[in-house]
Design an enzyme around this catalytic site. Structure first.
Site, PDB file in Angstrom:
ATOM      1  N   GLU A 142       9.976   1.398  -1.682  1.00  0.00           N
ATOM      2  CA  GLU A 142       9.797   2.675  -0.549  1.00  0.00           C
ATOM      3  C   GLU A 142       8.449   2.627  -0.178  1.00  0.00           C
ATOM      4  OE1 GLU A 142       9.095   4.166  -4.829  1.00  0.00           O
ATOM      5  OE2 GLU A 142      10.342   2.580  -3.855  1.00  0.00           O
ATOM      6  N   ASP A 199       4.072   5.672   0.765  1.00  0.00           N
ATOM      7  CA  ASP A 199       5.018   5.900  -0.429  1.00  0.00           C
ATOM      8  C   ASP A 199       5.783   6.881  -0.065  1.00  0.00           C
ATOM      9  OD1 ASP A 199       5.744   4.346  -2.957  1.00  0.00           O
ATOM     10  OD2 ASP A 199       5.540   6.900  -3.405  1.00  0.00           O
ATOM     11  N   ILE A 200       7.018   6.800  -0.168  1.00  0.00           N
ATOM     12  CA  ILE A 200       8.246   7.856   0.224  1.00  0.00           C
ATOM     13  C   ILE A 200       8.194   8.931  -1.267  1.00  0.00           C
ATOM     14  CG2 ILE A 200      10.374   8.624   0.366  1.00  0.00           C
ATOM     15  CD1 ILE A 200      10.902   5.902   1.961  1.00  0.00           C
TER      16      ILE A 200
END
Length: 787
Positions: free
Chosen positions: A707, A664-665
């Site tokens: 994301e 996950d960004i």
């Protein structure tokens, strides 16, 4: 004048209109232009400068010049003189300039690329100021010369026709003296015109027995009298004559009176019965040809007919092979086996035996004595062993383009050359052999056409029935089928690369014993092959043979040499209106010329393959839309779910492990809010590329959503997955991203167990990711198996 006519100047043809007695406006029309002649008036001033005072319209048309050119520079006229005649005209001009007087010149002109014969007449006139005025007329003699040559040629043709006529002819004048006996007469009976100077000499030579001669004379006179009275029943006059060599022959004499004498045709009918038998045999052979009897059977019958017509001879038929380079044994039953084996595959070239030379020259070759003939230097021992002393060889040619089909040869055990009748018999048998070979070729072509049509139907059905996974196998099968059908040695497919700047050989079939080239034909620059744009526009095939070597680019020449290619064909493949590949054929051993039918056939096969490739591309595009993330090019969630289920089944079956990672960004929403979604999309694309560079081919990376990214690591346990996750996290943190430059991710890691379902697996990895976020982001966390 020296300035106008010195050694370095151009000589000027000078012409004159007698009516022009005063200077005229150079561009104004002159009354003399109505005279149908090529006239002009040239003034040479005291200082030697020439200028035209008048040029008739007819002369300008004859020279293909305009008036302004000639007026501006009189030397333009010399450009129309043939280069080979310029020196002679220059010499004549210098003479008359040194001592002015009337002169004429016959020579050639060169106008519009055509040679014209001219006759020039010129005379000088002294003017009051010391200048000289040259008047001349130029006549075009081309048509007159042509007519004269045609008349002379016609007379020569008539003389040749009489001299070389295939019928023995003779002529006498009114006094009974000989005017001529033609070549055929001398060949048939042995006597020349000098040996038979008059009618009396004829009677004495041809009828040496006085009593028989007297009877023949009386019978001849009676036949002439009956013919004069309108009774032609006794003509032609049949009699036996004694030839110069003592042989007696039966002759039909056809007699015709003309104004200044008489003409006679002396037809030898002694071989009439034998000829009839031969004709019946030839007709029987012809019927066998028309009944599609196999060529070897017909060839053997022709050999037997030849050996019957020429007692003591040994007949050999050699057929030209497909590449027109060698002669292959067709039939020679009477020659020794060792001899036939030695000459089978004889190279066609000058000086290579009688048959090799005849095929190379496309002309009959008669070798009287093999022991001394230089063409037999390499085969003299072989001929001596076989007991052969003479060989006559007739090349068998196609009527249309004089292509060599075979050689018809007769061997003899004693030195000899053929007589006129024998040459004609050889020609007839050779023509029959040519007809048989051409008929066999037609049958072969029809059979090949049927095979090719069946091949196209089978290829069409094959591509209609396949799915995407079978396309490569279908293309290979199609190349093999069509390559074998047209007798090629290689059949291959080139496909253009994405930017249409290069092309690569994607599929190749090779005949047995032919070296493949597919590994060498990768990423070939399109701009190195100048014929590609041409066939892309014309949609027609291009082909190259060894005759085109001088026109080839270095890249093309290398391909031809490396592949030992004699002929190459390239048929373009189109996707809608754009060329996207080539269907190619190579011939290694032969120089191939393609028929219209073969080109249409290959066009059809190319279109079938093009349609299959286009269908495959569309299917792959649809599959990509269903299983691929449009932004990053990675697998989408649907594709990842299918991959995960397959990996779980495999792990359970073989009791193996694998790991699942979820990325996950960090703070991605802030990035989108601050810099916009376009920047966010660029960051997602860059992140996908960064991660792919560190992964194995067997690993499965997908965009899970937004994301988030999911990563499947086959045959990897938790500790190995955690190490890789940490490496990926660090690589991402150090990578450069658009606009924001730096980016971090949080990663959750878990290991598959035998009791896991996909839901339980994702619950654990999601929990691990949650821990990574809770514990400060930009870190990796491993889930516990109790979750």
């Amino acid at each position: 004048m020296a300035g106008a006519f010195d050694a370095t100047s151009k000589v000027i043809i000078m012409t004159h209109d007698p009516a022009a007695e005063r200077p005229a406006d150079p561009v104004a029309p002159h009354p003399s232009e109505s005279i149908p002649a090529a006239l002009a008036l040239l003034q040479v001033d005291v200082d030697g400068q020439p200028r035209f005072r008048f040029v008739s319209k007819q002369l300008l048309e004859m020279l293909d010049l305009c008036r302004e050119q000639v007026i501006a520079d009189a030397r333009e006229v010399l450009e129309c003189v043939h280069p080979d005649d310029t020196a002679e005209l220059l010499r004549r001009v210098k003479q008359v300039l040194a001592a002015p007087q009337a002169f004429s010149w016959d020579g050639r002109g060169l106008v519009r690329g055509q040679i014209r014969w001219w006759h020039l007449q010129a005379r000088p006139r002294l003017l009051a100021d010391g200048a000289r005025l040259w008047e001349a007329a130029l006549s075009d003699l081309t048509d007159t010369r042509a007519a004269t040559r045609a008349q002379q040629a016609s007379e020569a043709r008539f003389e040749r026709l009489v001299h070389f006529a295939p019928v023995p002819l003779g002529g006498l004048d009114r006094s009974g003296r000989t005017r001529f006996y033609n070549q055929r007469f001398t060949e048939t009976y042995g006597y020349s015109a000098a040996e038979l100077p008059d009618m009396q000499a004829w009677w004495q030579a041809c009828y040496p027995d006085p009593e028989h001669r007297q009877w023949v004379l009386q019978t001849w006179d009676a036949a002439l009298a009956a013919q004069a009275a309108g009774d032609s029943s006794r003509m032609p006059f049949k009699t036996k004559v004694t030839c110069k060599n003592g042989e007696q022959r039966t002759v039909e004499i056809h007699h015709t009176e003309i104004d200044d004498g008489c003409l006679g045709a002396f037809i030898d009918i002694s071989d009439h019965q034998r000829t009839e038998r031969r004709e019946r045999e030839l007709q029987a052979i012809l019927r066998e040809i028309l009944n599609d009897t196999p060529l070897p059977v017909i060839a053997m019958r022709i050999v037997r007919a030849a050996e019957a017509a020429f007692p003591g001879c040994l007949c050999s038929l050699l057929r030209v092979d497909a590449d027109q380079q060698r002669l292959r044994l067709l039939a020679a039953p009477s020659l020794p086996a060792f001899y036939n084996q030695a000459i089978d595959g004889l190279t066609i070239r000058e000086g290579n035996g009688t048959c090799g030379t005849a095929a190379a020259r496309r002309k009959r070759v008669m070798t009287r004595d093999l022991r001394v003939d230089p063409d037999w230097a390499s085969y003299r021992v072989l001929a001596e062993r076989a007991g052969l002393s003479a060989c006559w060889s007739e090349p068998v040619l196609t009527e249309k383009d004089q292509e060599v089909l075979a050689t018809f040869a007769l061997y003899f055990r004693q030195p000899r050359i053929p007589k006129g009748q024998e040459i004609r018999q050889i020609g007839a048998l050779a023509s029959l052999l040519g007809l048989a070979i051409e008929h066999a070729r037609v049958l072969e072509q029809l059979a090949q056409r049927t095979r090719c049509e069946e091949a196209v139907r089978d290829i069409s059905r094959l591509f209609l029935a396949i799915n995407t996974s079978d396309l490569d196998a279908a293309i290979h099968a199609a190349l093999a089928r069509i390559g074998a059908c047209v007798g090629a040695h290689r059949c291959y497919l080139f496909q253009m690369d994405a930017g249409q700047l290069s092309m690569t050989c994607s599929h190749e079939w090779c005949a047995q014993g032919i070296r493949p080239q597919i590994d060498e034909l990768r990423a070939l620059p399109v701009d190195r092959y100048p014929w590609l744009p041409r066939i892309a526009l014309s949609r027609q095939a291009a082909w190259v043979t060894q005759d085109d070597i001088a026109k080839l680019s270095p890249e093309e020449l290398k391909i031809m040499q490396d592949g030992e290619i004699q002929s190459m064909l390239a048929m373009p493949l189109f996707e809608t209106e754009q060329m996207h590949g080539l269907l190619g054929l190579d011939y290694v051993r032969t120089r191939k010329q393609w028929t219209d039918f073969q080109l249409r056939l290959l066009r059809l096969v190319a279109d079938i393959i093009s349609a299959a490739l286009e269908r495959d591309r569309l299917q792959r595009a649809l599959q990509a839309q269903a299983y691929q993330d449009a932004l990053t090019g990675l697998a989408n969630r649907r594709a990842f779910d299918e991959r995960l289920r397959a990996e779980m089944d495999r792990a359970r079956r073989y009791r193996q492990v694998f790991a699942l990672l979820l990325f996950d960004i960090d703070r991605f929403k802030h990035i989108n809010d601050t810099h916009g979604h376009a920047v966010g999309d660029q960051i997602l694309q860059t992140l996908a590329k960064v991660m792919l560079e560190r992964l194995r081919q067997s690993d499965g990376l997908a965009r899970w959503g937004g994301e988030e990214f999911a990563l499947l690591l086959p045959e990897t346990d938790a500790s190995g997955a955690l190490r890789l996750a940490e490496q990926l996290r660090q690589t991402i943190a150090e990578a450069c991203f658009p606009v924001i430059e730096r980016l971090t991710v949080s990663i959750g890691v878990t290991e598959f167990t035998q009791d896991d379902s996909s839901d339980s697996l994702f619950r654990r990895v999601d929990q691990a990711l949650y821990l990574a976020k809770e514990q400060g982001r930009n870190c990796c966390r491993l889930s516990t198996l109790t979750l």
